[in-house]
Design a protein around this motif. Structure first.
Motif, short mmCIF file in Angstrom:
data_model
loop_
_atom_site.label_atom_id
_atom_site.label_comp_id
_atom_site.label_asym_id
_atom_site.label_seq_id
_atom_site.Cartn_x
_atom_site.Cartn_y
_atom_site.Cartn_z
N UNK A 1 0.84 -1.19 0.00
CA UNK A 1 0.00 0.00 0.00
C UNK A 1 0.88 1.24 0.00
N UNK A 2 0.37 2.32 -0.60
CA UNK A 2 1.18 3.52 -0.76
C UNK A 2 1.58 4.11 0.59
N UNK A 3 0.66 4.04 1.58
CA UNK A 3 0.99 4.65 2.87
C UNK A 3 2.00 3.83 3.67
N UNK A 4 2.45 2.68 3.14
CA UNK A 4 3.48 1.89 3.80
C UNK A 4 4.88 2.33 3.38
N UNK B 1 6.19 9.81 1.67
CA UNK B 1 5.06 9.92 0.75
C UNK B 1 5.54 10.53 -0.57
N UNK B 2 5.82 9.66 -1.54
CA UNK B 2 6.35 10.13 -2.83
C UNK B 2 6.07 9.08 -3.89
N UNK B 3 5.97 9.53 -5.14
CA UNK B 3 5.67 8.61 -6.24
C UNK B 3 6.81 7.62 -6.46
N UNK B 4 8.04 8.02 -6.21
CA UNK B 4 9.17 7.10 -6.25
C UNK B 4 9.44 6.59 -4.84
N UNK B 5 10.48 5.79 -4.69
CA UNK B 5 10.80 5.21 -3.39
C UNK B 5 11.92 6.04 -2.75
N UNK C 1 -5.02 0.64 -3.27
CA UNK C 1 -5.25 -0.56 -4.07
C UNK C 1 -3.95 -0.94 -4.78
N UNK C 2 -3.13 -1.71 -4.10
CA UNK C 2 -1.87 -2.15 -4.70
C UNK C 2 -2.13 -3.13 -5.86
N UNK C 3 -3.21 -3.92 -5.74
CA UNK C 3 -3.52 -4.86 -6.84
C UNK C 3 -3.82 -4.10 -8.12
#
Length: 629
Positions: free
Chosen positions: A129-132, A136-140, A242-244
């Motif tokens: 999930x994005x909040x994990x 908080x960024x589009x890249x890692x 929604x990671x899926x």
């Protein structure tokens, strides 16, 4: 002759030693610049079945690591487990940002280590999930705290079903913010152009009732979604929970854009009337593209993306060739159509070759398809306008008696278009302003939530976790141990004669002792899963997941010795402290009670105090289980 041979040999040996000395395998990178590309300094190790953990990887010999070719990490579509390693050092105490500038990696495990062990560990990827994500960024992004002249080793484990690239940089925080502003501007311009083209041509569809405009709007919209999905923007702003769908959407949008392109070509070039031989082929490709688009909702991502790649190799060149054919026949609107598809094909090929490891990954190659898409949608819009102009001229030739009415209609259309363009500009400005406000608000909320969460979980005096944080963590570890059928240990620590110490030296002395004992306990347990909390008063409690009784006994006795050796200086007096430890080690079952487990550790603590304090006792009543100092 022998002397010449000896001199040449010495020169070659010195050159070899020089190369080894500057090799990425032998030196830590000193961070001096505000941005450093780390790819030239990475080394990698392939773990074919993913069986090695970080401890095994850390013990690998230098000769086991390999240096990437061309100083670029791009292995194409490879589903094996890859480990990457780099050693860093800084000339000052400073916090940096470690960026992996590629948002489509499925699983990323990152470990930061120094000579004492693991400092930080992160587990993320586009299947999480994005909040994990750590930031908080589009890249890692990963925060990296560097101390002056300290060497830190960064280990990265990657497993992905897509293209395996690792564009990795380390940034100064301020410089990264400036870079992000520029990237946000580029992305905003791209999304703005796409939205303007959609709204403009949607308006033309409602005005002219020509389905080519509607198909074009669908093509532009899906292309924009595909491009922003590649950049990680849709996962950040549209479906962060929604990671899926984030994993499937790229394959869905890729084929859907080809489906719209096929039907737009059929409609715009009027293949049903003008090319009776090619029309059945395009209709078959259109049906196939729609079927693959629907199937991509259900099949694994690597199947879907391979189908998209296969279809992407066939469709754009075919559309380009039919456009050239219509251009040579004198169709003026087909020239814009052909040039547009040529630019998209070039951009797409650059992106495909980059993902496959043929071309070097940089800003231009990574965004080549997006740039090509922008030029394509603009030129296709011009092609539609040109096509509209040609049709209008034909109507003017056929209906000369309605020339005046036609001129009035054209002026009205131009005025309406001007109003629409002005309205689109205002709408784009409002959307941009609202986006900035929302980003600022979300950032402030995220920072506030992080601060509140940290404050609520920590004990104000000792700095370790508090009772509430322990209750939450213990419930989580209990369930995990039940599920995995593994061992779980609790160590309850009570400072001996703490009340007497408080009465004699005062509460400030007691507080100082609590701080020092908490610090000793926290430093004594530094595995990633170990958890130290203040249970109440002078009591502390430690959770040790996946540990056997022998290992727990060793850790408890080591802690007992560390506390006993602690000498707290207060008002020119040395306060000697001892503690009693109660230990409980269990393999929990579904029918067991976690509260009973805590009671067993507390009962063991009672035994330790009853037997004379300054010792470790287990939850059994057997006296042999009491370990003296």
């Amino acid at each position: 002759m022998k002397r010449l041979y000896l001199n040449i040999t010495l020169i070659l040996v010195n050159l070899y030693l020089l190369l080894v000395a500057v090799s990425p395998l032998n030196a830590a990178i000193l961070i001096k610049d505000s941005k450093t590309d780390l790819q030239p300094f990475l080394v990698y190790y392939i773990d074919d079945i993913g069986s090695r953990d970080i401890e095994e990887i850390h013990r690998l010999d230098t000769t086991d690591w390999q240096v990437p070719e061309n100083q670029q990490v791009n292995f194409g579509f490879d589903e094996r487990f890859y480990w990457f390693k780099i050693e860093l050092s800084s000339y000052q105490n400073k916090q940096y940002i470690l960026q992996i500038a590629y948002s489509l990696l499925d699983n990323i495990d990152l470990y930061v280590m120094n000579k004492n062990g693991i400092l930080q560990s992160y587990h993320t990827g586009d299947l999480y999930l994005f909040n994990q994500r750590p930031l908080n960024h589009r890249n890692f992004l990963f925060p990296l705290d560097m101390k002056k002249n300290e060497v830190q080793s960064v280990f990265i484990r990657i497993k992905t079903s897509g293209a395996l690239q690792l564009p990795i940089f380390i940034w100064d925080k301020n410089e990264f913010l400036l870079h992000e502003n520029k990237m946000s501007l580029f992305q905003g311009v791209f999304v703005g152009i796409m939205l303007v083209m959609c709204l403009y041509n949607l308006f033309l569809f409602f005005s002219l009732k020509d389905k080519s405009y509607l198909i074009y709007v669908g093509f532009v919209l899906v292309t924009a979604l595909f491009q922003t999905s590649l950049q990680g923007l849709t996962y950040q702003y549209l479906w962060p929970n929604s990671s899926w769908w984030n994993g499937q959407s790229i394959a869905v949008f890729a084929v859907a854009s080809l489906a719209f392109a096929i039907y737009f070509t059929i409609s715009f070039l009027k293949l049903e009337k003008g090319s009776t031989r090619l029309f059945p082929l395009f209709r078959l490709l259109g049906i196939l593209a729609v079927a693959i688009t629907i199937s991509n909702f259900f099949i694994p991502f690597h199947w879907g993306i391979n189908l998209a790649r296969s279809l992407g190799v066939i469709v754009p060149p075919l559309i380009f060739s039919i456009g050239v054919k219509c251009w040579l026949k004198g169709n003026l609107s087909a020239r814009y159509f052909t040039i547009a598809w040529f630019l998209l094909i070039v951009g797409t090929l650059i992106m495909v070759f980059t993902k496959s490891g043929i071309l070097v990954s940089n800003w231009l190659t990574e965004n080549a398809m997006a740039i090509g898409s922008v030029f394509e949608v603009i030129l296709l819009s011009l092609a539609l306008a040109q096509n509209f102009t040609e049709e209008r001229k034909k109507r003017l030739v056929a209906q000369e008696n309605l020339l005046t009415s036609e001129r009035d209609l054209r002026m009205a259309n131009e005025k309406t278009l001007f109003i629409q363009l002005e309205a689109n500009e205002k709408l784009e400005l409002k959307v941009h302003e609202r986006t900035i406000e929302l980003e600022t608000t979300m950032k402030q909320l995220s920072e506030a939530n992080t601060m509140l969460r940290n404050l609520s979980a920590r004990d104000g005096l000792t700095g370790v976790y508090n009772r509430r944080a322990f209750d939450e963590r213990f419930e989580l570890e209990w369930k995990r141990a039940v599920r995995s059928k593994s061992k779980l240990a609790l160590i309850m620590v009570d400072i001996d004669h703490f009340k007497t110490l408080n009465d004699r030296y005062g509460h400030q002395a007691g507080d100082e002792c609590l701080k020092k004992v908490a610090e000793v306990i926290d430093h004594s347990f530094n595995r990633p899963g170990d958890f130290v909390a203040r249970y109440g008063g002078e009591e502390f409690i430690i959770i040790l997941p996946e540990v056997h009784k022998e290992g727990c006994t060793f850790c408890a006795n080591r802690l007992l010795k560390n506390i006993e050796s602690l000498a707290v200086k207060y008002n020119d007096e040395i306060l000697n402290i001892t503690a009693s430890l109660g230990v409980s080690v269990e393999s929990p079952d579904y029918n067991d009670s976690p509260h009973f487990f805590i009671e067993k550790a507390d009962r063991a603590l009672y035994h330790a105090k009853k037997q004379g304090r300054n010792r470790v006792a287990f939850d059994s009543d057997d006296v042999e289980n009491i370990s003296n100092k």
